[in-house]
Design a protein around this motif. Structure first.
Motif, PDB file in Angstrom:
ATOM      1  N   THR A 140       0.824  -1.213   0.000  1.00 57.23           N
ATOM      2  CA  THR A 140       0.000   0.000   0.000  1.00 57.23           C
ATOM      3  C   THR A 140       0.858   1.263   0.000  1.00 57.23           C
ATOM      4  O   THR A 140       0.524   2.248  -0.671  1.00 57.23           O
ATOM      5  N   THR A 146      -3.986  -0.890  -4.582  1.00 55.52           N
ATOM      6  CA  THR A 146      -3.830   0.521  -4.239  1.00 55.52           C
ATOM      7  C   THR A 146      -3.797   1.392  -5.488  1.00 55.52           C
ATOM      8  O   THR A 146      -4.365   2.497  -5.509  1.00 55.52           O
ATOM      9  N   ILE A 149      -4.378   8.047   5.457  1.00 54.46           N
ATOM     10  CA  ILE A 149      -5.116   7.573   4.284  1.00 54.46           C
ATOM     11  C   ILE A 149      -4.771   6.118   3.985  1.00 54.46           C
ATOM     12  O   ILE A 149      -5.651   5.296   3.704  1.00 54.46           O
ATOM     13  N   LYS A 153      -8.421  13.592   1.420  1.00 61.25           N
ATOM     14  CA  LYS A 153      -7.294  14.531   1.340  1.00 61.25           C
ATOM     15  C   LYS A 153      -7.750  15.950   1.641  1.00 61.25           C
ATOM     16  O   LYS A 153      -7.103  16.688   2.393  1.00 61.25           O
ATOM     17  N   ILE A 187     -10.971   9.103  -1.878  1.00 67.93           N
ATOM     18  CA  ILE A 187      -9.609   9.401  -1.416  1.00 67.93           C
ATOM     19  C   ILE A 187      -9.331  10.902  -1.558  1.00 67.93           C
ATOM     20  O   ILE A 187      -8.729  11.524  -0.669  1.00 67.93           O
ATOM     21  N   ARG A 229      -6.260   4.685  -5.560  1.00 69.31           N
ATOM     22  CA  ARG A 229      -5.634   5.866  -4.963  1.00 69.31           C
ATOM     23  C   ARG A 229      -6.147   7.172  -5.558  1.00 69.31           C
ATOM     24  O   ARG A 229      -6.029   8.228  -4.930  1.00 69.31           O
ATOM     25  N   HIS A 242      -7.916   3.974   5.165  1.00 62.02           N
ATOM     26  CA  HIS A 242      -8.829   3.959   4.020  1.00 62.02           C
ATOM     27  C   HIS A 242      -8.400   3.005   2.902  1.00 62.02           C
ATOM     28  O   HIS A 242      -9.263   2.434   2.230  1.00 62.02           O
ATOM     29  N   ILE A 243      -7.108   2.851   2.688  1.00 66.23           N
ATOM     30  CA  ILE A 243      -6.651   1.994   1.584  1.00 66.23           C
ATOM     31  C   ILE A 243      -6.413   0.562   2.050  1.00 66.23           C
ATOM     32  O   ILE A 243      -6.871  -0.392   1.403  1.00 66.23           O
ATOM     33  N   TYR A 246       0.628   3.867  -3.105  1.00 64.78           N
ATOM     34  CA  TYR A 246       0.116   5.213  -2.854  1.00 64.78           C
ATOM     35  C   TYR A 246       1.186   6.272  -3.069  1.00 64.78           C
ATOM     36  O   TYR A 246       0.922   7.334  -3.628  1.00 64.78           O
TER      37      TYR A 246
END
Length: 304
Positions: A123, A186, A208, A199, A195, A190, A212-213, A127
């Protein structure tokens, strides 16, 4: 709540809370899993392994580490010894029961060590992108360039024989596939709108990734971990066969096969028992993994 009402509540297209949505996804996944008879067979084998491991002290009729060389050495299967005895006069059935505890310990600990490492590396690489992605993926490729057993042998040779070092070595060689899967997942999410919204809300990149990921990548990693259990068992058995895993007189299936290879022509039961156990348990984890893949990732299963 009646069963029909509960069914409708779980499968509602407009859940009223996160809890209802999560329970609905789990219920839909279970329904898909339950329709796969082979997956249910795999689940039954894995649950039986866990049950036998938990009840080994109560079920084992003999001490797994002590035998009688004078009266019980290399006895064939019988009513007294269902799986026969080995070259030290020990009951093979009792050793298989206690060996199931060691097998379950190894696969559980390896999964708990390797999966989080692979998930975090994948991840972060997916990301962050750029140089971070390049460095992490090249390290992953280095690990993937070597066969798992050969790399595990190298780590155990450096760390020393023993079940603890064997678990650590297997874990160090098992995380790269999970990192590749997590990175691929991811990369697909992303740039998603949610997402971007997170942010704008001021969440840090680490938050994040972690909040979340990673949860979205977890189902695919769980499926891969389950499918890899058979390979982990075989790697652990291979290390035990070579004398680099659990040390005598600990009942470990690979070491039991190694002890029985000298008698495989005349006293075949010495190696046949642990070999059959490894085969059945590996089959169970493979069937369970296939069922989880179909239930949790039907799109991936269709494309496979």
């Amino acid at each position: 709540m009646k069963p029909s009402a509960l069914h409708q509540w779980l499968l509602s297209e407009r859940p009223e809370s996160r809890r209802q949505a999560a329970l609905g996804r789990a219920y839909a996944g279970w329904r898909g899993f339950a329709h796969n008879r082979l997956a249910l067979l795999g689940l039954a084998i894995v649950l039986a392994l866990a049950l036998l491991a938990a009840l080994a002290p109560a079920l084992a009729p003999y001490d797994p580490t002590v035998g009688d060389l004078q009266t019980t050495r290399l006895l064939p299967p019988s009513a007294a010894h269902w799986f026969g005895t080995d070259d030290q006069g020990r009951d093979i059935g009792s050793r298989l029961l206690y060996g199931s505890r060691l097998t379950l310990f190894v696969v559980t600990l390896v999964a708990l060590l390797a999966a989080p490492i692979g998930l975090l590396v994948g991840t972060l690489a997916g990301y962050a992108g750029g140089a971070v992605d390049a460095v992490l993926m090249r390290i992953t490729d280095i690990f993937l360039a070597f066969p798992r057993l050969i790399l595990a042998l190298a780590f155990v040779a450096a760390l020393g024989p023993g079940i603890g070092n064997a678990v650590l070595a297997i874990a160090l060689t098992s995380w790269p596939p999970y990192a590749r899967i997590a990175r691929a997942e991811t990369l697909t999410i992303r740039h998603a709108d949610f997402i971007a919204a997170v942010k704008l809300a001021g969440a840090s990149p680490l938050r994040i990734v972690l909040r979340h990921i990673m949860p979205l990548c977890l189902p695919s990693v769980i499926v891969r971990v389950t499918l890899d259990m058979a390979g982990i068992i075989l790697t652990a058995a291979g290390l035990g066969f070579l004398g680099l895993g659990a040390q005598p007189p600990t009942p470990e299936w690979g070491a039991m096969i190694a002890a029985g290879r000298a008698y495989v022509l005349d006293q075949w039961w010495v190696a046949a028992g642990p070999g059959l156990a490894i085969c059945i348990v590996s089959l169970g984890f493979n069937l369970l993994g296939d069922g989880l893949r179909d239930a949790l990732d039907p799109k991936g299963a269709d494309g496979a």
